[in-house]
Design a protein around this motif. Structure first.
Motif, PDB file in Angstrom:
ATOM      1  N   ILE A   1     -51.235 -24.037 -21.218  1.00  0.00           N
ATOM      2  CA  ILE A   1     -52.652 -24.394 -21.139  1.00  0.00           C
ATOM      3  C   ILE A   1     -53.036 -25.028 -22.465  1.00  0.00           C
ATOM      4  O   ILE A   1     -52.873 -24.418 -23.514  1.00  0.00           O
ATOM      5  N   GLY A   2     -53.549 -26.249 -22.409  1.00  0.00           N
ATOM      6  CA  GLY A   2     -53.921 -26.976 -23.615  1.00  0.00           C
ATOM      7  C   GLY A   2     -55.339 -26.659 -24.063  1.00  0.00           C
ATOM      8  O   GLY A   2     -55.964 -25.691 -23.618  1.00  0.00           O
ATOM      9  N   THR A   3     -55.845 -27.503 -24.931  1.00  0.00           N
ATOM     10  CA  THR A   3     -57.167 -27.248 -25.508  1.00  0.00           C
ATOM     11  C   THR A   3     -58.280 -27.308 -24.466  1.00  0.00           C
ATOM     12  O   THR A   3     -59.235 -26.533 -24.551  1.00  0.00           O
ATOM     13  N   TRP A   4     -58.162 -28.217 -23.499  1.00  0.00           N
ATOM     14  CA  TRP A   4     -59.202 -28.302 -22.473  1.00  0.00           C
ATOM     15  C   TRP A   4     -59.233 -27.020 -21.653  1.00  0.00           C
ATOM     16  O   TRP A   4     -60.309 -26.502 -21.351  1.00  0.00           O
ATOM     17  N   GLY A   5     -58.072 -26.507 -21.290  1.00  0.00           N
ATOM     18  CA  GLY A   5     -58.000 -25.264 -20.536  1.00  0.00           C
ATOM     19  C   GLY A   5     -58.531 -24.083 -21.327  1.00  0.00           C
ATOM     20  O   GLY A   5     -59.202 -23.204 -20.780  1.00  0.00           O
TER      21      GLY A   5
ATOM     22  N   ASN B   1     -54.260 -18.563 -14.492  1.00  0.00           N
ATOM     23  CA  ASN B   1     -53.416 -19.457 -15.281  1.00  0.00           C
ATOM     24  C   ASN B   1     -53.212 -20.798 -14.577  1.00  0.00           C
ATOM     25  O   ASN B   1     -53.305 -21.856 -15.204  1.00  0.00           O
ATOM     26  N   ALA B   2     -52.947 -20.777 -13.274  1.00  0.00           N
ATOM     27  CA  ALA B   2     -52.759 -22.019 -12.521  1.00  0.00           C
ATOM     28  C   ALA B   2     -54.049 -22.838 -12.511  1.00  0.00           C
ATOM     29  O   ALA B   2     -54.020 -24.073 -12.660  1.00  0.00           O
ATOM     30  N   TYR B   3     -55.181 -22.166 -12.367  1.00  0.00           N
ATOM     31  CA  TYR B   3     -56.483 -22.844 -12.368  1.00  0.00           C
ATOM     32  C   TYR B   3     -56.740 -23.531 -13.707  1.00  0.00           C
ATOM     33  O   TYR B   3     -57.135 -24.698 -13.759  1.00  0.00           O
ATOM     34  N   LEU B   4     -56.488 -22.814 -14.795  1.00  0.00           N
ATOM     35  CA  LEU B   4     -56.719 -23.380 -16.126  1.00  0.00           C
ATOM     36  C   LEU B   4     -55.754 -24.524 -16.419  1.00  0.00           C
ATOM     37  O   LEU B   4     -56.136 -25.522 -17.038  1.00  0.00           O
ATOM     38  N   ALA B   5     -54.513 -24.403 -15.978  1.00  0.00           N
ATOM     39  CA  ALA B   5     -53.546 -25.485 -16.173  1.00  0.00           C
ATOM     40  C   ALA B   5     -53.975 -26.731 -15.412  1.00  0.00           C
ATOM     41  O   ALA B   5     -53.843 -27.855 -15.909  1.00  0.00           O
ATOM     42  N   ASP B   6     -54.531 -26.549 -14.219  1.00  0.00           N
ATOM     43  CA  ASP B   6     -55.011 -27.685 -13.426  1.00  0.00           C
ATOM     44  C   ASP B   6     -56.224 -28.335 -14.090  1.00  0.00           C
ATOM     45  O   ASP B   6     -56.312 -29.566 -14.170  1.00  0.00           O
ATOM     46  N   ILE B   7     -57.156 -27.536 -14.578  1.00  0.00           N
ATOM     47  CA  ILE B   7     -58.327 -28.067 -15.293  1.00  0.00           C
ATOM     48  C   ILE B   7     -57.871 -28.854 -16.518  1.00  0.00           C
ATOM     49  O   ILE B   7     -58.369 -29.947 -16.796  1.00  0.00           O
ATOM     50  N   ASP B   8     -56.915 -28.305 -17.247  1.00  0.00           N
ATOM     51  CA  ASP B   8     -56.400 -28.961 -18.447  1.00  0.00           C
ATOM     52  C   ASP B   8     -55.772 -30.308 -18.104  1.00  0.00           C
ATOM     53  O   ASP B   8     -56.017 -31.310 -18.774  1.00  0.00           O
ATOM     54  N   ARG B   9     -54.979 -30.340 -17.039  1.00  0.00           N
ATOM     55  CA  ARG B   9     -54.321 -31.579 -16.623  1.00  0.00           C
ATOM     56  C   ARG B   9     -55.361 -32.629 -16.209  1.00  0.00           C
ATOM     57  O   ARG B   9     -55.298 -33.783 -16.630  1.00  0.00           O
ATOM     58  N   GLN B  10     -56.339 -32.229 -15.395  1.00  0.00           N
ATOM     59  CA  GLN B  10     -57.385 -33.150 -14.959  1.00  0.00           C
ATOM     60  C   GLN B  10     -58.163 -33.714 -16.147  1.00  0.00           C
ATOM     61  O   GLN B  10     -58.430 -34.922 -16.212  1.00  0.00           O
TER      62      GLN B  10
END
Length: 124
Positions: A34-38, A63-72
């Motif tokens: 999870i990056g900074t956006w997540g 975790n999956a939700y935050l990773a998706d938000i970070d990617r988007q």
């Protein structure tokens, strides 16, 4: 002694002193970076959307939700920067001719893109 609903569903208790404490564990969740956006969205959820945070955490999907938000957010951030660079005519030639102006203009674009991402994705 009759079984409790928790025991009927397969739950177990652990004795601590005179008390029986249910053995409860969160479901296993696949770890994703999870990056900074997540991380920013996680902080927002913890502070302002506690019910959503708790639901995602207890269902094992946080975790999956935050990773998706970070990617988007990262994809949108990069698209915004590229689009604004083209619209404002910021090129490698400008970088060679006047590096200070190029840096200032690019920093302005990044700051604007960061605000857009925070408003549209992170803090909703």
């Amino acid at each position: 002694m009759a079984k409790t609903i928790f025991e009927e569903l397969g739950g177990k208790y652990e004795r601590q002193g005179d008390y029986l404490i249910p053995c409860i564990a969160l479901p296993a969740e696949e770890k994703q970076p999870i990056g900074t956006w997540g991380q920013r969205h996680l902080d927002y959820l913890k502070q302002y959307r506690k019910v959503t945070y708790t639901n995602l955490l207890t269902s094992g999907r946080l975790n999956a939700y935050l990773a998706d938000i970070d990617r988007q957010a990262q994809e949108r951030f990069e698209r915004l920067i590229e689009g604004m660079k083209q619209a404002q005519g910021i090129t490698e030639r400008l970088k060679e001719e006047n590096a200070l102006e190029w840096t200032g203009r690019l920093n302005n674009i990044r700051a604007y893109a960061r605000e857009v991402i925070e408003r549209e994705i992170i803090y909703i």
